[in-house]
Write a protein that holds these residues in place. Structure first.
Motif, PDB file in Angstrom:
ATOM      1  N   TYR A 197      20.926  -3.347   0.715  1.00 56.76           N
ATOM      2  CA  TYR A 197      21.150  -3.312  -0.731  1.00 56.76           C
ATOM      3  C   TYR A 197      20.066  -2.466  -1.378  1.00 56.76           C
ATOM      4  O   TYR A 197      18.929  -2.434  -0.915  1.00 56.76           O
ATOM      5  CB  TYR A 197      21.213  -4.716  -1.338  1.00 56.76           C
ATOM      6  N   ASN A 237      17.366  -1.169  -4.070  1.00 57.95           N
ATOM      7  CA  ASN A 237      16.419  -1.625  -5.075  1.00 57.95           C
ATOM      8  C   ASN A 237      15.579  -0.426  -5.501  1.00 57.95           C
ATOM      9  O   ASN A 237      15.502   0.570  -4.791  1.00 57.95           O
ATOM     10  CB  ASN A 237      15.530  -2.748  -4.530  1.00 57.95           C
ATOM     11  N   LYS A 245      20.258  -4.707  -6.198  1.00 54.80           N
ATOM     12  CA  LYS A 245      19.478  -5.735  -6.879  1.00 54.80           C
ATOM     13  C   LYS A 245      18.809  -5.142  -8.104  1.00 54.80           C
ATOM     14  O   LYS A 245      18.414  -3.970  -8.096  1.00 54.80           O
ATOM     15  CB  LYS A 245      18.427  -6.318  -5.932  1.00 54.80           C
ATOM     16  N   GLU A 284      17.425 -10.136  -9.709  1.00 47.54           N
ATOM     17  CA  GLU A 284      15.979 -10.256  -9.474  1.00 47.54           C
ATOM     18  C   GLU A 284      15.336 -10.910 -10.694  1.00 47.54           C
ATOM     19  O   GLU A 284      15.503 -10.427 -11.821  1.00 47.54           O
ATOM     20  CB  GLU A 284      15.381  -8.872  -9.236  1.00 47.54           C
ATOM     21  N   GLU A 309      17.101 -14.291  -7.303  1.00 43.48           N
ATOM     22  CA  GLU A 309      15.849 -14.307  -6.550  1.00 43.48           C
ATOM     23  C   GLU A 309      14.692 -14.841  -7.393  1.00 43.48           C
ATOM     24  O   GLU A 309      14.475 -14.396  -8.510  1.00 43.48           O
ATOM     25  CB  GLU A 309      15.527 -12.892  -6.061  1.00 43.48           C
ATOM     26  N   GLN A 341      13.771 -14.997   2.170  1.00 44.73           N
ATOM     27  CA  GLN A 341      13.353 -13.592   2.095  1.00 44.73           C
ATOM     28  C   GLN A 341      11.911 -13.428   2.565  1.00 44.73           C
ATOM     29  O   GLN A 341      11.038 -13.040   1.792  1.00 44.73           O
ATOM     30  CB  GLN A 341      13.483 -13.088   0.662  1.00 44.73           C
ATOM     31  N   HIS A 379      12.462  -9.482   2.687  1.00 45.06           N
ATOM     32  CA  HIS A 379      11.864  -8.679   1.621  1.00 45.06           C
ATOM     33  C   HIS A 379      11.268  -7.421   2.234  1.00 45.06           C
ATOM     34  O   HIS A 379      10.681  -7.462   3.312  1.00 45.06           O
ATOM     35  CB  HIS A 379      10.769  -9.503   0.927  1.00 45.06           C
ATOM     36  N   ALA A 387       9.573  -4.016   0.449  1.00 46.47           N
ATOM     37  CA  ALA A 387       9.346  -3.245  -0.780  1.00 46.47           C
ATOM     38  C   ALA A 387       8.223  -2.232  -0.694  1.00 46.47           C
ATOM     39  O   ALA A 387       7.815  -1.702  -1.724  1.00 46.47           O
ATOM     40  CB  ALA A 387       9.048  -4.220  -1.937  1.00 46.47           C
ATOM     41  N   GLU A 421      16.988  -5.475   2.109  1.00 42.92           N
ATOM     42  CA  GLU A 421      16.488  -4.746   0.937  1.00 42.92           C
ATOM     43  C   GLU A 421      16.060  -3.333   1.326  1.00 42.92           C
ATOM     44  O   GLU A 421      15.467  -3.114   2.374  1.00 42.92           O
ATOM     45  CB  GLU A 421      15.297  -5.502   0.349  1.00 42.92           C
ATOM     46  N   SER A 422      16.332  -2.374   0.436  1.00 43.13           N
ATOM     47  CA  SER A 422      15.962  -0.984   0.704  1.00 43.13           C
ATOM     48  C   SER A 422      15.574  -0.258  -0.574  1.00 43.13           C
ATOM     49  O   SER A 422      16.359  -0.175  -1.519  1.00 43.13           O
ATOM     50  CB  SER A 422      17.131  -0.228   1.356  1.00 43.13           C
TER      51      SER A 422
END
Length: 403
Positions: A139, A141, A169, A208, A234, A281, A310, A312, A335-336
């Motif tokens: 997904y 971000n 997100k 988020e 989240e 996460q 997670h 980030a 997450e990406s």
């Protein structure tokens, strides 16, 4: 037998390099687009491994903690991952409560596995039970920089869908913190409604909240957004409000996701067993690395809880995380930030994993499977604190903390 003895004889950690990377002159406060902390380990036979630590307004404390971990890991056999981690645990009195210490230790743990995989000629996922997932749904971000109005969000979201993502997100809450104003609530609802109407039901919307709300405000926000069927919400309440999570779940049907601020498998076991979380996460770079998170995922699996790590910070973190994603039966989504990084961060790793049409795949090469561009490391070394913006916390996507 002789091969094993030879491997271990040449496997002492002989060199530790701690690297802070950035791009002076264009940094912004959000850590996903600014600084990176890396550790580069070298064994006595010259094998090199990389690990990564997070930097969210704690770059220098983590950097100093990396030096503390170095004192324990230097000269140790890199294969003895559990022993080396436990040795630091013995000395680090506050490890279970110190994100600086767990982050530093995680970087060394990840780099150790990178070396182990290279020495054995196998990707880390083959050493962790092998592959169960062929490709990893991502997904997006970081895509919504400078988005404030519903129209801003929808215009950028359409570009994200064109990239192939089927999930994204975002934080629709502007500068509301602790409480949420009536205007802030109306705007959040308008943003999510605009995205749901504009993108349709086949795109998953992940809300988020950044742990920004009191229990009452989180419940207000959650109940207002339920009708748009979010994939999850989240960190709906401030991270210390465990009792608030139970209250939130009483009144809001949206699944709760959290975990980037939990530091070990025991923390996760408590949240899971008490029914406070629906999606965990963990962050490999602050919760003790690869092996600990394989264990955490197994605990979650025993309770029927899925995992959405997670992720980030940088590409070493992504590669480490994907190696675990490949092996866990309760994988949910990944997450990406990759598509929205600055160029230097995109190019730090020449190869090793691909993100195409919203899905990750790994190269299958030994260790983390990546090829690091040493020229970018040399040209982007920095020293000091990460950027600070008094008007915008470092945990938001840049340009969104506005009324």
């Amino acid at each position: 037998m002789l091969l094993s003895a030879s491997l271990h004889m040449d496997s002492k950690i002989s060199s530790v390099e701690i690297l802070e990377l950035g791009e002076k002159g264009r940094e912004i406060s959000s850590p996903w687009s600014s600084t990176i902390l890396l550790v580069r380990l070298t064994t006595s036979d010259g094998t090199v491994g990389y690990g990564e630590a997070p930097t969210t307004l704690m770059t220098l404390p983590v950097k100093e903690s990396l030096r503390e971990v170095e004192r324990v890991f230097s000269g140790k056999n890199v294969f003895n991952v559990e022993r080396n981690v436990k040795e630091f645990y013995k000395h680090s009195f506050y490890l279970s409560k110190s994100m600086e210490a767990t982050s530093a230790l995680s970087a060394f743990e990840i780099a150790s596995w990178d070396i182990i995989g290279k020495k054995l000629g196998a990707p880390i996922y083959d050493l962790m039970g092998g592959q169960i997932n062929d490709r990893i749904r991502a997904y997006a971000n970081g895509w919504y920089s400078n988005c404030v109005t519903p129209e801003d969000f929808l215009n950028k979201a359409k570009q994200v869908v064109k990239m192939g993502f089927t999930a994204m997100k975002f934080d629709p809450f502007g500068n509301n913190f602790d409480s949420i104003s009536k205007k802030g609530l109306r705007n959040a609802v308008a943003i999510v409604e605009k995205l749901r109407d504009g993108l349709g039901d086949d795109v998953d919307l992940l809300i988020e909240t950044h742990g920004r709300f009191s229990t009452r405000a989180a419940i207000e926000a959650g109940r207002a957004l339920e009708e748009f069927n979010p994939f999850f919400m989240e960190e709906p309440v401030h991270p210390e409000l465990e009792v608030g999570l139970a209250e939130f779940k009483r009144y809001v049907s949206i699944p709760v996701a959290l975990g980037e601020r939990l530091l070990n498998k025991t923390d996760f076991a408590r949240y899971i067993s008490e029914g406070l979380v629906d999606v965990i996460q963990p962050d490999l770079t602050n919760s003790l690395g690869i092996l600990e998170n394989k264990k955490t995922a197994a605990i979650a699996e025993a309770f029927g809880v899925p995992v959405a790590f997670h992720n980030a910070f940088g590409p070493i973190q992504t590669a480490a995380t994907l190696n675990v994603d490949y092996t866990i039966p309760n994988f949910l989504i990944q997450e990406s930030f990759e598509a929205f990084w600055p160029d230097w961060k995109k190019n730090l790793v020449k190869s090793g994993y691909k993100l195409e049409n919203g899905y990750f795949t790994l190269s299958g090469r030994p260790g983390l499977g990546i090829e690091v561009d040493e020229k970018i490391i040399e040209s982007h070394k920095v020293d000091g604190m990460e950027p600070f913006d008094e008007n915008e916390p470092p945990w938001v996507v840049s340009g969104t903390y506005k009324e």
